[in-house]
Scaffold this active site. Structure first.
Site, PDB file in Angstrom:
ATOM      1  CB  ALA A  81      45.168  96.724  59.532  1.00 42.85           C
ATOM      2  CD  GLU A 114      58.816  89.782  54.543  1.00 46.03           C
ATOM      3  OE1 GLU A 114      58.058  90.598  54.262  1.00 46.03           O
ATOM      4  OE2 GLU A 114      60.121  89.111  53.944  1.00 46.03           O
ATOM      5  CG  ASN A 119      51.266  90.422  64.763  1.00 51.54           C
ATOM      6  OD1 ASN A 119      50.266  90.041  65.697  1.00 51.54           O
ATOM      7  ND2 ASN A 119      51.040  91.276  64.043  1.00 51.54           N
ATOM      8  CE1 TYR A 126      48.273  86.952  57.610  1.00 48.70           C
ATOM      9  CE2 TYR A 126      50.184  87.203  59.338  1.00 48.70           C
ATOM     10  CZ  TYR A 126      49.178  87.689  58.300  1.00 48.70           C
ATOM     11  OH  TYR A 126      49.195  89.041  58.085  1.00 48.70           O
TER      12      TYR A 126
HETATM   13  C1  LIG Z   1      45.928  90.731  63.056  1.00 54.49           C
HETATM   14  C2  LIG Z   1      44.671  91.191  62.828  1.00 54.49           C
HETATM   15  C3  LIG Z   1      44.595  91.562  61.422  1.00 54.49           C
HETATM   16  C4  LIG Z   1      43.716  90.234  63.087  1.00 54.49           C
HETATM   17  O1  LIG Z   1      42.357  90.643  62.674  1.00 54.49           O
HETATM   18  P1  LIG Z   1      41.023  89.896  63.205  1.00 54.49           P
HETATM   19  O2  LIG Z   1      39.958  90.204  62.341  1.00 54.49           O
HETATM   20  O3  LIG Z   1      40.731  90.153  64.541  1.00 54.49           O
HETATM   21  O4  LIG Z   1      41.340  88.319  62.808  1.00 54.49           O
HETATM   22  P2  LIG Z   1      40.231  87.192  62.764  1.00 54.49           P
HETATM   23  O5  LIG Z   1      39.098  87.464  63.648  1.00 54.49           O
HETATM   24  O6  LIG Z   1      39.999  86.828  61.430  1.00 54.49           O
HETATM   25  O7  LIG Z   1      41.135  85.935  63.544  1.00 54.49           O
HETATM   26  C5  LIG Z   1      41.313  84.586  62.951  1.00 54.49           C
HETATM   27  C6  LIG Z   1      42.121  83.803  63.911  1.00 54.49           C
HETATM   28  O8  LIG Z   1      43.405  84.367  64.100  1.00 54.49           O
HETATM   29  C7  LIG Z   1      43.761  84.370  65.456  1.00 54.49           C
HETATM   30  N1  LIG Z   1      43.879  85.468  66.171  1.00 54.49           N
HETATM   31  C8  LIG Z   1      43.276  86.737  65.551  1.00 54.49           C
HETATM   32  N2  LIG Z   1      43.629  87.778  66.519  1.00 54.49           N
HETATM   33  C9  LIG Z   1      44.093  87.037  67.890  1.00 54.49           C
HETATM   34  C10 LIG Z   1      44.536  87.319  68.906  1.00 54.49           C
HETATM   35  N3  LIG Z   1      44.684  88.567  69.630  1.00 54.49           N
HETATM   36  N4  LIG Z   1      45.070  86.630  69.735  1.00 54.49           N
HETATM   37  C11 LIG Z   1      45.173  85.202  69.545  1.00 54.49           C
HETATM   38  N5  LIG Z   1      44.821  84.724  68.157  1.00 54.49           N
HETATM   39  C12 LIG Z   1      44.327  85.505  67.403  1.00 54.49           C
HETATM   40  C13 LIG Z   1      42.738  83.486  66.028  1.00 54.49           C
HETATM   41  O9  LIG Z   1      43.090  81.961  65.495  1.00 54.49           O
HETATM   42  C14 LIG Z   1      41.462  83.661  65.142  1.00 54.49           C
HETATM   43  O10 LIG Z   1      40.460  82.686  65.287  1.00 54.49           O
HETATM   44  P3  LIG Z   1      39.455  82.600  66.495  1.00 54.49           P
HETATM   45  O11 LIG Z   1      38.820  84.027  66.580  1.00 54.49           O
HETATM   46  O12 LIG Z   1      38.501  81.662  65.904  1.00 54.49           O
HETATM   47  O13 LIG Z   1      40.150  81.971  67.602  1.00 54.49           O
HETATM   48  C15 LIG Z   1      44.299  92.292  63.796  1.00 54.49           C
HETATM   49  O14 LIG Z   1      44.553  91.753  65.158  1.00 54.49           O
HETATM   50  C16 LIG Z   1      44.992  93.689  63.423  1.00 54.49           C
HETATM   51  O15 LIG Z   1      44.665  94.414  62.631  1.00 54.49           O
HETATM   52  N6  LIG Z   1      46.145  93.789  64.252  1.00 54.49           N
HETATM   53  C17 LIG Z   1      47.315  94.811  63.935  1.00 54.49           C
HETATM   54  C18 LIG Z   1      47.895  94.714  62.607  1.00 54.49           C
HETATM   55  C19 LIG Z   1      48.667  93.699  62.334  1.00 54.49           C
HETATM   56  O16 LIG Z   1      49.206  92.982  63.170  1.00 54.49           O
HETATM   57  N7  LIG Z   1      48.464  93.083  61.067  1.00 54.49           N
HETATM   58  C20 LIG Z   1      49.147  91.871  60.722  1.00 54.49           C
HETATM   59  C21 LIG Z   1      50.524  92.206  60.200  1.00 54.49           C
HETATM   60  S1  LIG Z   1      51.456  90.991  59.624  1.00 54.49           S
END
Ligand SMILES: CC(C)(COP(=O)(O)OP(=O)(O)OC[C@H]1O[C@@H](n2cnc3c(N)ncnc32)[C@H](O)[C@@H]1OP(=O)(O)O)[C@@H](O)C(=O)NCCC(=O)NCCS
Length: 187
Positions: A81, A114, A119, A126
């Protein structure tokens, strides 16, 4: 990644829990109970990392966290997260690369997780890190019976996979120590 947000990735400690708790709550609002941090941090099977940056007056702020479980020669990402206001700056990508580093240190052959079928943000994250969908667990999530996608990167013991992960690390997370590509008993 903005230059202003100079990240440090380090082990999560109990002192981080007050900052981690709201990040967990906003990321996983469906959870009825938060992570039992004391138990998790005492477990030999789990490891947690936090990404931090120097906030105002250089006071360390937590931006996000990743959790792993180790079972035999498999590493399982159990949680990930990032604080809402800090998303889309590559923080999760760097946390996952640090998790890959822990899996390699432990000589794991597989990294798996998983992710909810809905999502797509996490699935895309990933996928960009070389993980692929290898199956579906039907009705895996108890809150809404949603399916889980099973995503993995396999062959962590092979020089070819290690080399590609090391190339990704250099591009994404140069602050993390290099991954060892060739193991001692390789030819
Ligand atoms: C999923 C999560 C961890 C991503 O964190 P983040 O720091 O924003 O991710 P990053 O900036 O490292 O993103 C890397 C890549 O992932 C993809 N990505 C991340 N968020 C995205 C979004 N909202 N929509 C589409 N692609 C996304 C993109 O490819 C992105 O690369 P880019 O920004 O150059 O296009 C965050 O949105 C989160 O905390 N979500 C809620 C909890 C969750 O879903 N955890 C995962 C459980 S399996």
């Amino acid at each position: 990644m903005s230059d202003a947000l100079a990240l440090t990735i380090r082990p999560l400690t109990l002192d981080d829990v007050p900052e981690i708790t709201p990040i967990e709550q906003e990321a996983f609002p469906e959870l009825t109970h938060g992570t039992p941090w004391q138990t998790e941090l005492e477990s030999k099977l789990s490891r947690y990392l936090v990404a931090t940056f120097p906030g105002s007056a250089a006071v360390e702020q937590v931006a996000g966290y990743v959790g792993l479980w180790f079972v035999l020669d498999e590493a399982h990402i159990t949680s990930l997260a990032v604080r809402i206001g800090l998303r889309r700056q590559g923080i999760a990508r760097r946390l996952v690369m640090a998790a890959v580093g822990l899996a390699l240190e432990r000589d794991c052959i597989l990294l798996t997780l998983e992710v909810r079928a809905s999502n797509s943000a996490a699935q895309e994250l990933y996928r960009t890190l070389g993980m692929r969908k290898v199956g579906v667990r039907r009705g895996y999530y108890s809150d809404n019976r949603e399916d889980a996608w099973l995503m993995t990167v396999e062959g962590l013991e092979t020089p070819a996979v290690r080399e590609s992960l090391e190339t990704l690390r250099q591009q994404i997370a140069p602050e993390i120590p290099p991954f060892v590509v060739r193991l001692q008993d390789d030819d």
